[in-house]
Design a protein around this motif. Sequence first.
Motif, short mmCIF file in Angstrom:
data_model
loop_
_atom_site.label_atom_id
_atom_site.label_comp_id
_atom_site.label_asym_id
_atom_site.label_seq_id
_atom_site.Cartn_x
_atom_site.Cartn_y
_atom_site.Cartn_z
N ASP A 125 9.72 56.11 -18.85
CA ASP A 125 8.76 54.84 -18.70
C ASP A 125 9.50 54.15 -17.61
O ASP A 125 10.36 53.38 -18.04
N ILE A 126 8.68 53.91 -16.59
CA ILE A 126 8.82 52.93 -15.59
C ILE A 126 7.91 51.49 -16.01
O ILE A 126 6.98 51.54 -16.04
N PRO A 127 8.79 50.41 -16.09
CA PRO A 127 8.07 49.18 -16.65
C PRO A 127 7.27 48.80 -15.31
O PRO A 127 7.57 49.24 -14.18
N ALA A 128 6.37 48.04 -15.62
CA ALA A 128 5.51 47.21 -14.64
C ALA A 128 6.39 46.28 -13.71
O ALA A 128 7.47 45.96 -14.18
N TYR A 164 15.58 49.64 -5.69
CA TYR A 164 16.79 49.53 -6.76
C TYR A 164 16.65 48.79 -7.90
O TYR A 164 17.18 49.13 -9.03
N GLU A 165 16.22 47.39 -7.61
CA GLU A 165 15.87 46.61 -8.88
C GLU A 165 15.19 47.22 -10.04
O GLU A 165 15.34 47.26 -11.24
N LEU A 166 13.90 47.97 -9.45
CA LEU A 166 13.31 48.81 -10.46
C LEU A 166 13.76 49.67 -11.19
O LEU A 166 13.81 50.17 -12.43
N LEU A 167 14.57 50.74 -10.32
CA LEU A 167 15.24 51.84 -10.66
C LEU A 167 16.26 51.27 -11.88
O LEU A 167 16.44 52.11 -12.88
#
Length: 375
Positions: A125-128, A164-167
């Motif tokens: 699940d990748i957040p918004a 990178y921040e989202l990863l």
Amino acid sequence: MTQETARPRRRWMLGVVALVAVLLVAAGAVVAGRLLSRSTPAPGPVAGPATPTPSASAPAPATASPTPPPGADLTGPLNFLIVGVDTRVTVPGWEPHADAVLVMHVEAGLKRAYLFSLPRDLVVDIPAYPKAGYPGGRTKLTHAMSYGSRVPGDKAHPSTAQGYELLRTTVSRYTGLRIDAGAVLTFFGFDRLVDALGGVDLYVDQRVASIHRRPDGQYRPHTAGGYIGPQMVYEKGNQHLNGWQARDYARQRYIAGGDYARQRHQQQLIRALIRKILDQGLARDPDRVEQVVRTLGKTMVYTGGGRRLVDFAYALGGMPADGLVLVGLPGDAVGKGGAYRGEQLRPVGRQFLAELRAGRAEEFLKAHPTLRVRS
């Protein structure tokens, strides 16, 4: 160089070796340690230097409190995220993909660390992420870097730092581990790094034929039917690899064992690079280290959550060189019908993450020895 100045420089190096994977992180810490040593006296023994007994006729001078070493408050556990990115800057509109995702967990006390990979195709699940205009969704882990890198209104210049921040957020939520620092290294940066170190000696544990490269290092032509022409082959046994060979070998996943074999090869390569750095004694050759850093240029992004690289390097200085344990987390393909959707970790892999969070990783590995990756 005096013994007093050599000792702290060696600590910078050991700290970075523990911090691992990307040797450029190691190089950066040594350089930072060298610069710091030019302006700050080297720290004395923990108990403090002996002081002469004051005479009866003279008042005892006021002594200033000793300055704590960098990162003295870092006691662990610590978690680092190391990412290898396929940027393909020559392809218009190409977004960076996370081709290798590795996590290093350092136990409380900072004496042992566990390095494991997450499949690039792991379904998560990748957040918004409003900064990139991404609404969130359930898809492959590699896409977190891509979706996060998007800069609204500027498709030509994706942001690796944003990706990178989202990863990092995605990996943290999946593993339950707080990520304290990390680094992103491009393919080209990896080539430069290995070449600057004079190549790497590695035991190739299975025959690997490259789909990307010819024996002379040139890229194989790609047609509608796939890649064509002679292939570079890495035979089983001890091999000395240069930059493009090391990167090419670690990229291959259309081999026996698939992406899980590739993860194993990437971890083995990291350990081989660590050994290379120790064998060359780079901590005793700061000019060579600075040359490596200059060679890398802008091919790496470092993020430390407000912490300096030096802080982590010094804090990890007491970790023994053999304190790094490689762990392979098995997984299976998932999908509906005959459609491949991605990968999922098997229950034993998910259980390892739970035991890691609880501080019981070593006991779990003793009960499940097949999870340990051997050289």
